[in-house]
Design an enzyme around this catalytic site. Structure first.
Site, PDB file in Angstrom:
ATOM      1  N   SER A 115       0.654  -1.202  -0.126  1.00  0.00           N
ATOM      2  CA  SER A 115      -0.031  -0.089  -0.087  1.00  0.00           C
ATOM      3  C   SER A 115       0.981   1.334  -0.028  1.00  0.00           C
ATOM      4  CB  SER A 115      -1.002   0.085   1.294  1.00  0.00           C
ATOM      5  OG  SER A 115      -0.095   0.324   2.256  1.00  0.00           O
ATOM      6  N   SER A 117       1.024   3.402   2.083  1.00  0.00           N
ATOM      7  CA  SER A 117       1.539   3.803   3.720  1.00  0.00           C
ATOM      8  C   SER A 117       2.939   2.722   3.969  1.00  0.00           C
ATOM      9  CB  SER A 117       0.598   3.938   4.524  1.00  0.00           C
ATOM     10  OG  SER A 117      -0.049   2.570   4.667  1.00  0.00           O
ATOM     11  N   CYS A 118       2.651   1.449   3.723  1.00  0.00           N
ATOM     12  CA  CYS A 118       3.540   0.379   4.169  1.00  0.00           C
ATOM     13  C   CYS A 118       3.757  -0.597   3.016  1.00  0.00           C
ATOM     14  CB  CYS A 118       2.864  -0.188   5.199  1.00  0.00           C
ATOM     15  SG  CYS A 118       3.835  -1.398   5.917  1.00  0.00           S
ATOM     16  N   GLY A 119       4.997  -0.471   2.677  1.00  0.00           N
ATOM     17  CA  GLY A 119       5.233  -1.680   1.563  1.00  0.00           C
ATOM     18  C   GLY A 119       5.379  -3.084   1.873  1.00  0.00           C
ATOM     19  N   VAL A 120       5.435  -3.357   3.047  1.00  0.00           N
ATOM     20  CA  VAL A 120       5.520  -4.740   3.565  1.00  0.00           C
ATOM     21  C   VAL A 120       4.259  -5.402   4.129  1.00  0.00           C
ATOM     22  CG1 VAL A 120       8.030  -4.574   3.980  1.00  0.00           C
ATOM     23  CG2 VAL A 120       6.286  -4.279   5.966  1.00  0.00           C
TER      24      VAL A 120
END
Length: 277
Positions: A115, A117-120
């Protein structure tokens, strides 16, 4: 709302509250759209096997660089010679690979959902995202003047066209050790902006980036340090704070890590040996 396909900015009519006054206004907004990344690989059992790898929320633009950078920083490809062709169709991109007999599709079964906001998000564990860096080790034994570092936020701000119009965007910028801006990318996702840079330099055969400096417009997360390490970067500066795991990753890969950087101050978390103090 006015939007052209593939454009990074939309215009929308809004109402501004200025004191007691209501003012109708047209505002520019950074675009966020999904991009599905897939690969096509040669396989002994069939001529071509298609595999969906990721859905990432991104700002349109430099999508080919984004896809290639993502595949590299996830350890799926090692160099640009593995890429036969890249096909983009609106919000879907396919990378057809050659010399891909050794790609283990079973390892790609872990769910990639990234996403803005957070790639993981969606990855199973920390072990699953510690991608093995295949570049040869480098000492990166340069030194940077401490006051030169404070000039980078001003340089980046002048180049951030989408941010200057919308305010809602992240940026990653690559400088050489003399302080010259090499390239910059913007995106609603911090990780996407960095993947766009790495994808670009990979296709230009400029890796490893062991004589370059990376500047991040937001915070320094573990994932960004990991991606930078994959590209051979040993010097990272961020406007925001690093996480504890980011500091650990920087130490593990001998990376100079700077946080809270602005025109007057910054913190050195690791690798002070590369700064002339």
């Amino acid at each position: 709302m006015i939007q052209e396909k593939g454009k990074p900015i939309v215009s929308k009519k809004i109402i501004k509250i200025l004191g007691d006054d209501l003012v109708e206004h047209t505002d520019d907004i950074a675009v966020e759209e999904p991009l599905q990344i897939s690969i096509s690989v040669l396989n002994l059992d069939s001529p071509l096997t298609n595999k969906n790898i990721s859905i990432t929320m991104r700002t349109p633009g430099n999508d080919q660089d984004l896809a290639i950078g993502f595949l590299f920083t996830e350890g799926i490809i090692q160099d640009s010679n593995q890429i036969k062709r890249v096909a983009l169709d609106e919000n879907s991109i396919n990378v057809q690979l050659i010399n891909s007999e050794n790609i283990d599709l079973g390892k790609l079964e872990r769910h990639f959902y990234t996403s803005s906001s957070c790639g993981v998000c969606g990855k199973a564990s920390i072990d699953a995202i510690k991608t093995i860096c295949r570049l040869p080790p480098s000492l990166a034994d340069f030194k940077i003047e401490k006051n030169l570092i404070k000039s980078f936020p001003g340089i980046l701000q002048q180049e951030q066209n989408i941010f200057n119009n919308t305010g809602g965007i992240h940026a990653a910028a690559l400088f050489n050790v003399q302080g010259k801006l090499i390239t910059m990318r913007e995106d609603v996702g911090r990780h996407n902006a960095l993947d766009k840079i790495i994808g670009h330099v990979l296709t230009q055969d400029l890796l490893p980036l062991d004589q370059h400096l990376l500047f991040l417009s937001g915070r320094a997360s573990f994932e960004l340090i990991q991606k930078a390490a994959m590209a051979g970067i040993h010097f990272i500066m961020a406007v925001g704070a690093p996480s504890s795991l980011a500091v650990e990753m920087a130490l593990e890969h001998d990376i100079t890590l700077i946080g809270f950087l602005n025109e007057t101050r910054y913190n050195i978390y690791t690798g002070s040996k590369r700064i002339k103090i």
